[in-house]
Design a protein around this motif. Structure first.
Motif, PDB file in Angstrom:
ATOM      1  N   ASN A  71       0.791  -1.243   0.000  1.00 45.29           N
ATOM      2  CA  ASN A  71       0.000   0.000   0.000  1.00 45.29           C
ATOM      3  C   ASN A  71       0.814   1.280   0.000  1.00 45.29           C
ATOM      4  OD1 ASN A  71      -2.837  -1.139   0.469  1.00 45.29           O
ATOM      5  ND2 ASN A  71      -1.598  -2.119   2.039  1.00 45.29           N
ATOM      6  N   SER A  72       2.088   1.189   0.281  1.00 40.78           N
ATOM      7  CA  SER A  72       2.918   2.396   0.345  1.00 40.78           C
ATOM      8  C   SER A  72       4.351   1.986   0.036  1.00 40.78           C
ATOM      9  CB  SER A  72       2.862   3.007   1.745  1.00 40.78           C
ATOM     10  OG  SER A  72       3.516   2.142   2.666  1.00 40.78           O
ATOM     11  N   GLY A  73       5.185   2.986  -0.158  1.00 36.72           N
ATOM     12  CA  GLY A  73       6.574   2.685  -0.478  1.00 36.72           C
ATOM     13  C   GLY A  73       7.260   1.904   0.634  1.00 36.72           C
ATOM     14  N   ALA A  74       7.118   2.416   1.864  1.00 36.55           N
ATOM     15  CA  ALA A  74       7.795   1.755   2.991  1.00 36.55           C
ATOM     16  C   ALA A  74       7.309   0.318   3.126  1.00 36.55           C
ATOM     17  CB  ALA A  74       7.533   2.526   4.281  1.00 36.55           C
ATOM     18  N   GLU A  75       6.010   0.111   2.883  1.00 25.28           N
ATOM     19  CA  GLU A  75       5.474  -1.250   2.988  1.00 25.28           C
ATOM     20  C   GLU A  75       6.067  -2.140   1.893  1.00 25.28           C
ATOM     21  OE1 GLU A  75       1.128  -1.484   3.405  1.00 25.28           O
ATOM     22  OE2 GLU A  75       1.275  -3.550   2.716  1.00 25.28           O
ATOM     23  N   GLY A  76       6.218  -1.587   0.702  1.00 26.15           N
ATOM     24  CA  GLY A  76       6.844  -2.349  -0.385  1.00 26.15           C
ATOM     25  C   GLY A  76       8.268  -2.741  -0.028  1.00 26.15           C
ATOM     26  N   VAL A  77       9.001  -1.807   0.593  1.00 27.38           N
ATOM     27  CA  VAL A  77      10.374  -2.100   1.025  1.00 27.38           C
ATOM     28  C   VAL A  77      10.347  -3.203   2.086  1.00 27.38           C
ATOM     29  CG1 VAL A  77      12.357  -1.163   2.296  1.00 27.38           C
ATOM     30  CG2 VAL A  77      11.341   0.154   0.426  1.00 27.38           C
ATOM     31  N   GLU A  78       9.384  -3.120   2.976  1.00 22.99           N
ATOM     32  CA  GLU A  78       9.320  -4.127   4.045  1.00 22.99           C
ATOM     33  C   GLU A  78       8.918  -5.506   3.509  1.00 22.99           C
ATOM     34  OE1 GLU A  78       8.028  -2.980   7.863  1.00 22.99           O
ATOM     35  OE2 GLU A  78       9.135  -1.094   7.744  1.00 22.99           O
ATOM     36  N   GLY A 134      16.948   9.727  -3.453  1.00 28.63           N
ATOM     37  CA  GLY A 134      16.017  10.853  -3.509  1.00 28.63           C
ATOM     38  C   GLY A 134      16.155  11.744  -2.295  1.00 28.63           C
ATOM     39  N   GLU A 135      15.697  11.233  -1.153  1.00 28.09           N
ATOM     40  CA  GLU A 135      15.697  12.062   0.064  1.00 28.09           C
ATOM     41  C   GLU A 135      17.108  12.362   0.547  1.00 28.09           C
ATOM     42  OE1 GLU A 135      12.916  13.276   0.621  1.00 28.09           O
ATOM     43  OE2 GLU A 135      11.626  11.843  -0.430  1.00 28.09           O
ATOM     44  N   GLY A 136      18.078  11.626   0.058  1.00 31.34           N
ATOM     45  CA  GLY A 136      19.480  11.881   0.424  1.00 31.34           C
ATOM     46  C   GLY A 136      20.083  13.025  -0.373  1.00 31.34           C
ATOM     47  N   GLU A 144      13.075   1.534  -6.399  1.00 31.83           N
ATOM     48  CA  GLU A 144      12.793   2.514  -7.466  1.00 31.83           C
ATOM     49  C   GLU A 144      11.513   3.286  -7.141  1.00 31.83           C
ATOM     50  OE1 GLU A 144      14.078   3.219 -10.732  1.00 31.83           O
ATOM     51  OE2 GLU A 144      15.388   1.519 -11.211  1.00 31.83           O
ATOM     52  N   ILE A 145      11.231   3.406  -5.858  1.00 34.15           N
ATOM     53  CA  ILE A 145       9.990   4.052  -5.431  1.00 34.15           C
ATOM     54  C   ILE A 145       9.937   5.496  -5.925  1.00 34.15           C
ATOM     55  CG2 ILE A 145       8.831   4.927  -3.337  1.00 34.15           C
ATOM     56  CD1 ILE A 145       9.683   2.197  -2.050  1.00 34.15           C
ATOM     57  N   GLN A 146      11.072   6.181  -5.860  1.00 29.68           N
ATOM     58  CA  GLN A 146      11.083   7.576  -6.315  1.00 29.68           C
ATOM     59  C   GLN A 146      11.619   7.691  -7.744  1.00 29.68           C
ATOM     60  OE1 GLN A 146      12.399  11.963  -4.614  1.00 29.68           O
ATOM     61  NE2 GLN A 146      12.232  10.301  -3.194  1.00 29.68           N
ATOM     62  N   HIS A 188      14.726   4.632   2.697  1.00 32.22           N
ATOM     63  CA  HIS A 188      13.890   3.529   2.226  1.00 32.22           C
ATOM     64  C   HIS A 188      12.539   3.476   2.924  1.00 32.22           C
ATOM     65  CE1 HIS A 188      16.934   1.993  -0.445  1.00 32.22           C
ATOM     66  NE2 HIS A 188      17.824   2.057   0.526  1.00 32.22           N
ATOM     67  N   GLY A 189      12.201   4.524   3.678  1.00 31.93           N
ATOM     68  CA  GLY A 189      10.895   4.541   4.309  1.00 31.93           C
ATOM     69  C   GLY A 189      11.005   4.791   5.797  1.00 31.93           C
ATOM     70  N   LYS A 190       9.836   4.895   6.446  1.00 29.72           N
ATOM     71  CA  LYS A 190       9.810   5.275   7.858  1.00 29.72           C
ATOM     72  C   LYS A 190       8.994   4.327   8.722  1.00 29.72           C
ATOM     73  CE  LYS A 190      10.693  10.246   7.508  1.00 29.72           C
ATOM     74  NZ  LYS A 190      10.072  11.564   7.654  1.00 29.72           N
TER      75      LYS A 190
END
Ligand code: PMP
Length: 525
Positions: free
Chosen positions: A119-126, A288-290, A318-320, A210-212
């Motif tokens: 459902n979200s980027g962080a979830e995809g990473v997890e 990205g955020e870096g 590749e979320i961003q 990679h997410g929060k």
């Protein structure tokens, strides 16, 4: 009671709203289209704001793209179910097939990738982290089973007199000369069990984001975001970014061997077996955020080679950077990095739905994961329908959208480079590719303006620039989350010449004020 009544207490993250209010950017947007957001001013007029923040990179097609809005309308007009979990669904399958077509085109390898939705980027990473850890645990189990088989053979061979234990083996296992093979086997078992009880390690680059969530935050380098939650999950080793040799060094440093015993030529031999300690190497090919920093092709090749040598899967986030923003669907294809896992989110829902997908290469895929992992809303009917339409829009006309992204990005970059050339004392660097660009400003800790010095010390410098650009120029952009002197520019592929000119003028005005230390930087509109 309406939500705008001023006496109503603010209960939804009031601290954040207070911060936005200080910057003068706490407006409520009421309408959005393309790269424009609208708010209503005190006189009842709709005020357009040029949106260069692009939903933190989720609006590759802009706000409310007509075809994606149509897809949403079609979905509800047909009365399709949003939630019918555990049933046959064609849209997720079609999304996965289309993504596989794109993967084959960009990386030229026929091996399929399986799709797990989130459902979200962080979830995809997890999902990627969990799957990689599951695969590691299964590898550990295989190793333990193999060692157990060897130990049984050793006990049997020694007990039956078919093999003898050399003194050196006894010594190395800390056993006494009279100790039987059962004791040796227990020594080996204890050493292996101790290693098997250790949590896994994830490798990632310094500067990564990679997410929060509880797991993904461990792979987000920014200490402010990560450290308070360090106790929640397995930790990462952060590898120096773009430093030749650093990747191999990190992989080597995590290398651990465990003992094993073999029967060979009538003797017991003690051997060392490599133990899988690292669950995955997780990286963004453009951080990205870096601060919008690109991994070079040679470093990507080092990651691939070191990971292959050690049997570690490579997860590319590749979320961003994905979904065509850089001029190719996968930014990794520019540097020839074929990952074992790819994670997509942000733009996948076409700027309307919230969805993510983790793609896992067949040779790494553990089908039982599907029985272990689930999420109520993941792969719902609505978001997968929108993801499918989004992919079709991106792929239409032989990838016209990717060409638009490359061209719009080139135009924007050229303009930004000129700003840097004219204000080298203010702008340190322009970085990125396609429509994933960052402008890094120079340090302001010696500015004649006290608020700039304070903002620098408090790590919020870029937010002051965001405030100025919004108040004075009606432009919306933000700093990258972990590198706050860098403004992120991630508009849609439809960002035209007029918008570029508007941004150019505003950035030049900002640079002039910074150069002269002009307090008009803080004026409210
Ligand atoms: N990975 C990367 C590379 C990102 O840029 C982001 C979001 N900025 C995330 C993961 C987390 O995505 P989300 O905010 O949807 O959880």
């Amino acid at each position: 009671m309406t939500t705008t009544e001023s006496h109503a207490p603010e209960l939804a993250e009031p601290q954040m709203l207070g911060f936005l209010a200080q910057l003068g950017i706490d407006v409520e947007f009421i309408r959005a289209e393309g790269d424009t957001l609208f708010y209503r001013d005190g006189a009842g007029e709709d005020v357009p704001v040029l949106d260069v923040a692009g939903g933190y990179g989720a609006l590759i097609l802009g706000h409310n793209h007509p075809e994606i809005v149509d897809a949403a309308r079609d979905f509800f007009a047909a009365g399709r179910p949003v939630l019918a979990q555990a049933s046959r669904q064609s849209d997720p399958t079609l999304v996965a097939r289309l993504l596989n077509d794109i993967l084959r085109r960009e990386f030229g390898d026929p091996e399929p990738y399986y799709a797990v939705f989130a459902n979200s980027g962080a979830e995809g990473v997890e999902v990627a982290m969990k799957h990689a850890e599951f695969a590691r645990v299964l590898r550990v189990q295989d190793l333990l089973t193999e060692i157990e088989t060897h130990l049984a053979a050793v006990v049997e061979a020694v007990d039956s007199g078919a093999a003898r234990v050399p003194e050196e083996v006894l010594r190395r296992l800390g056993a006494e000369p009279g100790d039987g093979p059962g004791i040796l086997a227990d020594r080996v078992r204890a050493a292996v069990a101790q290693q098997a009880a250790q949590p896994p390690v994830f490798l990632t680059f310094a500067g990564s984001f990679h997410g929060k969530l509880a797991g993904s935050i461990q792979l987000t380098h920014n200490a402010g975001f990560r450290v308070p939650f360090a106790g929640l999950a397995a930790s990462a080793r952060f590898v120096a970014f773009e430093q030749p040799g650093a990747v191999a060094e990190a992989v080597e440093a995590e290398g651990v061997d465990v003992p094993d015993l073999l029967v060979e030529g009538g003797e017991i031999r003690l051997v060392q077996r490599p133990f899988p300690t690292v669950a995955a190497f997780v990286l963004e090919v453009i951080q990205g955020e870096g601060g919008i920093r690109m991994v070079s092709a040679p470093i990507a090749a080092e990651v691939r080679a070191a990971a292959d040598a050690a049997g570690i899967p490579v997860v590319v986030d590749e979320i961003q950077s994905g979904m065509g923003r850089t001029g190719a669907f996968f930014a990794s294809s520019h540097i020839g990095l074929r990952a074992d896992y790819f994670v997509l989110a942000k733009g996948l829902g076409g700027g309307i739905a919230k969805t993510a997908v983790t793609l896992i290469r067949e040779s790494c895929y553990r089908p039982d994961f599907e029985l272990l992992h689930s999420s109520t809303f993941a792969r719902d009917g609505f978001s997968t329908a929108l993801a499918l339409r989004t992919l079709r829009v991106l792929e239409a006309d032989g990838g016209a959208v990717y060409r638009l992204a490359a061209r719009a990005g080139e135009r924007l970059r050229t303009t930004l480079e000129k700003v840097r050339a004219d204000f080298p004392d203010v702008v340190a660097e322009v970085r990125g590719r396609g429509l994933m660009l960052g402008v890094e400003f120079r340090d302001q800790s010696t500015s004649p303006l006290p608020p700039l010095r304070e903002a620098t010390a408090n790590g919020i410098l870029g937010y002051l620039f965001s405030g100025y650009l919004f108040r004075a120029h009606r432009i919306r952009t933000f700093p990258t989350a972990s590198a706050v002197s860098t403004l992120r520019l991630e508009p849609s592929v439809y960002f035209g010449d007029e918008a570029v000119a508007e941004l150019d003028g505003a950035l030049r005005a900002l640079c002039s004020l910074l150069r002269t230390g002009d307090p008009r930087l803080f004026e409210t509109a």
